[in-house]
Design a protein around this motif. Structure first.
Motif: not given
Length: 158
Positions: A124, A128-129, A131-134
C-alpha cells in the motif's frame, strides 16, 4: 390387596415428590457455560461477556459484573480457566459449591480488532508513493527495514 396397592401408590408419590425437591435445591446453583473462544468489544473482560450464566437473577447480575482481566495491548489474548473463574467468584461472595460449570476448560478471550500484515502495508505504501510522488527528482525508493504488523483495536473502516 387394596392396602398393598395404596402403599405402592403412596410410595411412588413420595419418591416423585422427593426427586422434584432435589431438583429445586439444585436450581439454586449458579450455572455457567464457557465457550472455547470469545471476541469482546472493549478491553475489559467480565464474566457476563464471556460465559452464559443461568440461575437466580440477583446472583446472575452479581456474577456477570465480575471483572476477569484486561487486555492491555491490541492483539493480546487473555485465557480464563475454570480455577481462575471459581476463585474470582469466591472473592465476590459466591462459593464454588454454589456454582456448576459446563463447557470448555479454558476460554480464549480476544478483543475485536483488525490487523494489517507487514507485506500488505509495504504494498500500500508503494502504491501511494507511485500515485502521489511523480516528481522527476524521485526515481527509485527502497525499503530500509520491514515494518511490524499493525494491529488496531476495535473496528476500523479506513
Amino acid at each position: 390387596m387394596r392396602r398393598t396397592v395404596d402403599i405402592i401408590i403412596i410410595a411412588c408419590v413420595l419418591v416423585s415428590t422427593g426427586g422434584r425437591a432435589a431438583e429445586k435445591t439444585q436450581d439454586k446453583r449458579l450455572r455457567i457455560y464457557l465457550p472455547r473462544e470469545i471476541v469482546i468489544e472493549d478491553n475489559t473482560a467480565n464474566l457476563g461477556q464471556i460465559g452464559i450464566i443461568r440461575g437466580d437473577e440477583s446472583q446472575v447480575a452479581k456474577a456477570g459484573a465480575i471483572v476477569l482481566g484486561r487486555i492491555s495491548v491490541p492483539g493480546q489474548e487473555l485465557t480464563v480457566d475454570r480455577q481462575m473463574l471459581l476463585s474470582r467468584l469466591a472473592c465476590n461472595g459466591i462459593p464454588a459449591s454454589k456454582v456448576k460449570l459446563s463447557g470448555a476448560e479454558r476460554v480464549k478471550v480476544r478483543q475485536k480488532g483488525r490487523a494489517i500484515k507487514a507485506d500488505e502495508f509495504v504494498e500500500r505504501a508503494k502504491l501511494f508513493l507511485g500515485k502521489n510522488l511523480q516528481a522527476s527528482s524521485i526515481c527509485q525508493s527502497d525499503m530500509i527495514r520491514a515494518p511490524k504488523d499493525l494491529i488496531f483495536a476495535g473496528v476500523h473502516t479506513d
